[in-house]
Design a protein around this motif. Structure first.
Motif, PDB file in Angstrom:
ATOM      1  N   ASN A 141     -48.950  77.286 -28.290  1.00  0.00           N
ATOM      2  CA  ASN A 141     -49.634  77.654 -27.060  1.00  0.00           C
ATOM      3  C   ASN A 141     -49.083  76.846 -25.891  1.00  0.00           C
ATOM      4  O   ASN A 141     -49.146  75.622 -25.889  1.00  0.00           O
TER       5      ASN A 141
ATOM      6  N   SER B 192     -50.029  77.636 -22.628  1.00  0.00           N
ATOM      7  CA  SER B 192     -50.897  77.884 -21.480  1.00  0.00           C
ATOM      8  C   SER B 192     -51.752  76.663 -21.160  1.00  0.00           C
ATOM      9  O   SER B 192     -51.870  75.729 -21.955  1.00  0.00           O
TER      10      SER B 192
ATOM     11  N   ASP C 100     -54.924  76.766 -21.030  1.00  0.00           N
ATOM     12  CA  ASP C 100     -56.076  76.860 -21.928  1.00  0.00           C
ATOM     13  C   ASP C 100     -55.612  76.498 -23.332  1.00  0.00           C
ATOM     14  O   ASP C 100     -55.250  77.353 -24.130  1.00  0.00           O
ATOM     15  N   GLN C 101     -55.640  75.194 -23.644  1.00  0.00           N
ATOM     16  CA  GLN C 101     -55.015  74.693 -24.854  1.00  0.00           C
ATOM     17  C   GLN C 101     -55.824  74.873 -26.132  1.00  0.00           C
ATOM     18  O   GLN C 101     -55.273  74.824 -27.218  1.00  0.00           O
ATOM     19  N   LYS C 102     -57.129  75.068 -25.994  1.00  0.00           N
ATOM     20  CA  LYS C 102     -57.965  75.178 -27.199  1.00  0.00           C
ATOM     21  C   LYS C 102     -57.649  74.013 -28.157  1.00  0.00           C
ATOM     22  O   LYS C 102     -57.369  74.195 -29.341  1.00  0.00           O
TER      23      LYS C 102
ATOM     24  N   THR D 255     -50.846  71.509 -15.554  1.00  0.00           N
ATOM     25  CA  THR D 255     -51.681  70.957 -16.611  1.00  0.00           C
ATOM     26  C   THR D 255     -50.824  70.265 -17.657  1.00  0.00           C
ATOM     27  O   THR D 255     -49.989  70.910 -18.290  1.00  0.00           O
TER      28      THR D 255
END
Length: 317
Positions: free
Chosen positions: A40, A42, A44-46, A91
């Motif tokens: 990932n 992005s 939005d890393q989760k 980010t």
């Protein structure tokens, strides 16, 4: 914190892979697929998450606990999968940020991830702007005079060359007369300079050492043949080898030489933070969260069985 507008690591990765017709990695806007693993990219890393441990959190110095947050510095000059920018170009993501967030969560603190140059990372630790540094920092005896360390990864270095280069590096003699790039001010630079001096003392040719500003520059120089190899952190090279399909690792070594080199979370000397940070890391090792993060970024081979406080480091020059 402001930063120079350079090509971000993800953009450089996309650029490199777009030119690789036979690449092993497939890239979309927000992810890269490498050897069956989806990474990932992005914002939005989760991320893998953890919960506060009251006993460990109680060890945090009162001033930090009262603030309710911990400022964690890291260099922006590294590349995937260490610490780099997501596709939003602002980010910070990577294995270093994942571990930083986990430690902060165990300590019951809000992580404030700050970005700096490599040099200013230590300036920030000295001034108190950062309470903690997580940025592929190797434990050294010289650094131990000013900082405390809690280890969390093995320090492995790798020589990366174009695929099919036809040579390997097993020791100093193999880099005699070669054109090799390395990051300025790093431990790998010290090793390469020392090896070159050893070769000259034996009547061999010195290594022609080159320096570039960004990780993307090293790979473009390698692709064009301006350098014969790049000596850097093994995680960066392993990631690039897997996703580009155009290079290979031709030798790997402990960053500590005869001493097992170790990467560590770094605090100002006697700040009172190193013990709770080490305890947090050990809890994360025991409960499997640490292993999940390393596996996520393909770095399981660099895991340590326990976090150590101020172990033997690289010797002084």
């Amino acid at each position: 914190m402001s930063r120079a507008r350079t090509i971000p690591a993800v953009a450089a990765l996309l650029l490199l892979l777009s030119a690789c017709g036979g690449a092993t990695g497939a890239v979309t806007e927000d992810q890269v697929v490498s050897e069956g693993k989806v990474i990932n990219l992005s914002a939005d890393q989760k991320r893998v998450s953890a919960t506060k441990d009251d006993a460990i959190a109680a060890q945090v110095p009162e001033a930090v606990r009262a603030a309710g947050k911990i400022t964690i510095g890291g260099s922006a000059g590294t590349a995937p999968p260490l610490r780099f920018y997501a596709t939003d170009d602002k980010t910070p993501i990577g294995v270093e940020t994942d571990i930083a967030v986990l430690v902060a969560q165990v300590l019951g603190l809000e992580p404030q991830l700050e970005v700096s140059s490599w040099e200013n990372l230590f300036v920030g630790l000295d001034s108190g702007a950062y309470q903690l540094g997580l940025s592929n920092i190797t434990v050294t005896e010289a650094r131990k005079e000013k900082y405390d360390f809690a280890t969390y990864r093995l320090d492995t270095l790798a020589f990366e060359a174009k695929k099919g280069a036809g040579w390997k590096v097993s020791g100093p003699a193999d880099v005699a007369g070669k054109v090799i790039a390395v990051g300025s001010g790093t431990n790998q630079e010290k090793i390469l300079v020392d090896w070159s001096k050893q070769n000259e003392a034996k009547g061999l040719k010195p290594t022609d050492i080159k320096y570039f500003q960004n990780s993307s520059d090293y790979y473009l120089a390698l692709e064009s043949g301006r350098i014969e190899a790049y000596l850097g952190p093994n995680p960066t090279s392993a990631y690039h080898v897997a996703t580009s399909g155009k290079t290979e690792i031709i030798g790997s070594f402990s960053g500590g030489g005869e001493i097992v080199g170790k990467i560590a979370a770094t605090t100002k000397k006697d700040s009172g933070l190193v013990k709770p940070v080490a305890d947090a890391l050990n809890l994360l090792i025991q409960n499997g969260k640490y292993g999940e993060v390393l596996e996520r970024w393909g770095l399981a081979s660099e895991a340590v069985p326990a976090s150590e406080i101020n172990p033997p480091g690289l010797p002084k020059s």
